[in-house]
Design a protein around this motif. Structure first.
Motif, PDB file in Angstrom:
ATOM      1  N   HIS A 194       0.869  -1.182   0.000  1.00 44.36           N
ATOM      2  CA  HIS A 194       0.000   0.000   0.000  1.00 44.36           C
ATOM      3  C   HIS A 194       0.904   1.228   0.000  1.00 44.36           C
ATOM      4  O   HIS A 194       1.805   1.333   0.832  1.00 44.36           O
ATOM      5  CB  HIS A 194      -0.914   0.016   1.231  1.00 44.36           C
ATOM      6  CG  HIS A 194      -1.851   1.168   1.212  1.00 44.36           C
ATOM      7  ND1 HIS A 194      -1.526   2.409   1.693  1.00 44.36           N
ATOM      8  CD2 HIS A 194      -3.100   1.282   0.721  1.00 44.36           C
ATOM      9  CE1 HIS A 194      -2.534   3.240   1.511  1.00 44.36           C
ATOM     10  NE2 HIS A 194      -3.506   2.573   0.931  1.00 44.36           N
ATOM     11  N   ILE A 195       0.689   2.133  -0.945  1.00 44.19           N
ATOM     12  CA  ILE A 195       1.521   3.337  -1.038  1.00 44.19           C
ATOM     13  C   ILE A 195       0.688   4.595  -0.909  1.00 44.19           C
ATOM     14  O   ILE A 195      -0.515   4.604  -1.184  1.00 44.19           O
ATOM     15  CB  ILE A 195       2.323   3.410  -2.364  1.00 44.19           C
ATOM     16  CG1 ILE A 195       1.374   3.498  -3.574  1.00 44.19           C
ATOM     17  CG2 ILE A 195       3.257   2.243  -2.501  1.00 44.19           C
ATOM     18  CD1 ILE A 195       1.591   4.700  -4.403  1.00 44.19           C
ATOM     19  N   ARG A 196       1.356   5.665  -0.491  1.00 43.12           N
ATOM     20  CA  ARG A 196       0.838   7.033  -0.542  1.00 43.12           C
ATOM     21  C   ARG A 196       1.987   7.889  -1.028  1.00 43.12           C
ATOM     22  O   ARG A 196       3.120   7.750  -0.547  1.00 43.12           O
ATOM     23  CB  ARG A 196       0.380   7.490   0.831  1.00 43.12           C
ATOM     24  CG  ARG A 196      -0.846   6.750   1.318  1.00 43.12           C
ATOM     25  CD  ARG A 196      -1.271   7.189   2.671  1.00 43.12           C
ATOM     26  NE  ARG A 196      -1.351   8.653   2.699  1.00 43.12           N
ATOM     27  CZ  ARG A 196      -1.721   9.360   3.745  1.00 43.12           C
ATOM     28  NH1 ARG A 196      -2.051   8.760   4.852  1.00 43.12           N
ATOM     29  NH2 ARG A 196      -1.772  10.661   3.707  1.00 43.12           N
ATOM     30  N   ALA A 197       1.717   8.754  -1.978  1.00 43.08           N
ATOM     31  CA  ALA A 197       2.787   9.587  -2.528  1.00 43.08           C
ATOM     32  C   ALA A 197       2.271  10.984  -2.864  1.00 43.08           C
ATOM     33  O   ALA A 197       1.127  11.146  -3.298  1.00 43.08           O
ATOM     34  CB  ALA A 197       3.365   8.948  -3.792  1.00 43.08           C
ATOM     35  N   PRO A 241      -4.371   3.028  -8.765  1.00 37.30           N
ATOM     36  CA  PRO A 241      -4.349   3.835  -7.552  1.00 37.30           C
ATOM     37  C   PRO A 241      -5.396   4.943  -7.619  1.00 37.30           C
ATOM     38  O   PRO A 241      -5.823   5.342  -8.689  1.00 37.30           O
ATOM     39  CB  PRO A 241      -2.939   4.413  -7.542  1.00 37.30           C
ATOM     40  CG  PRO A 241      -2.522   4.409  -8.978  1.00 37.30           C
ATOM     41  CD  PRO A 241      -3.193   3.231  -9.601  1.00 37.30           C
ATOM     42  N   ALA A 242      -5.784   5.418  -6.463  1.00 37.99           N
ATOM     43  CA  ALA A 242      -6.712   6.542  -6.389  1.00 37.99           C
ATOM     44  C   ALA A 242      -5.921   7.833  -6.448  1.00 37.99           C
ATOM     45  O   ALA A 242      -4.918   7.988  -5.764  1.00 37.99           O
ATOM     46  CB  ALA A 242      -7.502   6.490  -5.089  1.00 37.99           C
ATOM     47  N   GLY A 257     -11.459  14.123 -16.204  1.00 38.93           N
ATOM     48  CA  GLY A 257     -10.564  14.005 -15.063  1.00 38.93           C
ATOM     49  C   GLY A 257      -9.347  13.182 -15.395  1.00 38.93           C
ATOM     50  O   GLY A 257      -9.070  12.892 -16.551  1.00 38.93           O
ATOM     51  N   VAL A 258      -8.637  12.812 -14.364  1.00 37.81           N
ATOM     52  CA  VAL A 258      -7.397  12.063 -14.515  1.00 37.81           C
ATOM     53  C   VAL A 258      -7.544  10.745 -13.773  1.00 37.81           C
ATOM     54  O   VAL A 258      -8.089  10.695 -12.675  1.00 37.81           O
ATOM     55  CB  VAL A 258      -6.209  12.858 -13.927  1.00 37.81           C
ATOM     56  CG1 VAL A 258      -4.924  12.061 -14.004  1.00 37.81           C
ATOM     57  CG2 VAL A 258      -6.056  14.194 -14.640  1.00 37.81           C
ATOM     58  N   SER A 259      -7.086   9.672 -14.376  1.00 40.43           N
ATOM     59  CA  SER A 259      -7.050   8.383 -13.711  1.00 40.43           C
ATOM     60  C   SER A 259      -5.650   7.810 -13.858  1.00 40.43           C
ATOM     61  O   SER A 259      -4.798   8.385 -14.532  1.00 40.43           O
ATOM     62  CB  SER A 259      -8.089   7.433 -14.315  1.00 40.43           C
ATOM     63  OG  SER A 259      -8.237   6.295 -13.477  1.00 40.43           O
ATOM     64  N   ALA A 260      -5.407   6.675 -13.210  1.00 40.63           N
ATOM     65  CA  ALA A 260      -4.068   6.109 -13.208  1.00 40.63           C
ATOM     66  C   ALA A 260      -4.120   4.595 -13.207  1.00 40.63           C
ATOM     67  O   ALA A 260      -5.104   3.996 -12.779  1.00 40.63           O
ATOM     68  CB  ALA A 260      -3.303   6.602 -11.983  1.00 40.63           C
ATOM     69  N   LEU A 261      -3.056   3.973 -13.692  1.00 41.11           N
ATOM     70  CA  LEU A 261      -2.896   2.523 -13.668  1.00 41.11           C
ATOM     71  C   LEU A 261      -1.492   2.172 -13.194  1.00 41.11           C
ATOM     72  O   LEU A 261      -0.546   2.945 -13.387  1.00 41.11           O
ATOM     73  CB  LEU A 261      -3.119   1.920 -15.056  1.00 41.11           C
ATOM     74  CG  LEU A 261      -4.544   1.961 -15.586  1.00 41.11           C
ATOM     75  CD1 LEU A 261      -4.589   1.466 -17.013  1.00 41.11           C
ATOM     76  CD2 LEU A 261      -5.470   1.132 -14.714  1.00 41.11           C
ATOM     77  N   GLY A 276      -2.677   7.324  -3.902  1.00 42.58           N
ATOM     78  CA  GLY A 276      -2.602   6.257  -2.907  1.00 42.58           C
ATOM     79  C   GLY A 276      -3.270   5.026  -3.449  1.00 42.58           C
ATOM     80  O   GLY A 276      -4.123   5.095  -4.325  1.00 42.58           O
ATOM     81  N   GLY A 277      -2.849   3.886  -2.969  1.00 42.96           N
ATOM     82  CA  GLY A 277      -3.462   2.643  -3.420  1.00 42.96           C
ATOM     83  C   GLY A 277      -2.641   1.448  -3.020  1.00 42.96           C
ATOM     84  O   GLY A 277      -1.569   1.570  -2.436  1.00 42.96           O
TER      85      GLY A 277
END
Length: 176
Positions: free
Chosen positions: A86-89, A120-121, A134-138, A170-171
């Motif tokens: 689990h990360i947060r950046a 990740p969120a 919007g923006v999303s991520a993988l 984060g995710g």
């Protein structure tokens, strides 16, 4: 029990597990092959075999050319339990020369999850040029990065490297 260097040691010199019981019920087991199980579970696959907390320095790069980046903030934390990380950046940059797709790199471990299973969120973004809603991520499968793309755009195009901006993500992801 043996005392050594102010440490109590409990030994099982045989190749067997050690279990701990209360109220005539098993509560925890140390498997002879390594790892902890709980409440009577003896399966190695379910054993808690690793726990780690730490910090990392997330970086922003372009997929074609990493470029040179001037950072205002670079903060990352992680918790690893078994093969789940689990990360947060939080990254903010004031100047960048990279080209290609915008990547957040230097995750503490490379991902083994396919990006189609979710990503990740994104808690916050600023100054990212977007074509959609919007923006999303993988997660970058087999790699230590997250990449970003436009949401609401029929082609879901990737977001290009930006000369400045900030992102908080984060995710959780799986590792091999």
């Amino acid at each position: 029990i043996i005392m050594s260097n102010n440490e109590a040691r409990l030994f099982n010199r045989e190749a067997g597990d050690m279990s701990f019981w209360t109220s005539n019920t098993e509560r925890m087991r140390i498997l002879s092959t390594g790892g902890l199980t709980f409440n009577g579970d003896t399966a190695q696959v379910n054993a808690l075999d690793d726990y780690e907390e730490g910090n990392f320095s997330p970086t922003i790069v372009g997929s074609s050319s990493a470029g040179t980046i001037s950072y205002q903030y670079q903060v990352g934390t992680y918790i690893k339990i078994g093969n789940l990380v689990h990360i947060r950046a939080y990254v903010a940059w004031t100047a960048a020369t990279g080209t290609g797709v915008l990547y957040l790199r230097n995750l503490p471990y490379s991902s083994s999850i396919n990006g189609s299973y979710g990503g990740p969120a994104i808690n916050y973004w600023h100054n990212l040029t977007q074509a959609g809603a919007g923006v999303s991520a993988l997660w970058g499968i087999g790699n230590d990065y997250i990449y970003f793309y436009n949401v609401g755009n029929p082609s879901a195009s990737s977001i290009s490297m930006q000369t400045s901006g900030s992102i908080i993500v984060g995710g959780a992801y799986y590792i091999p």
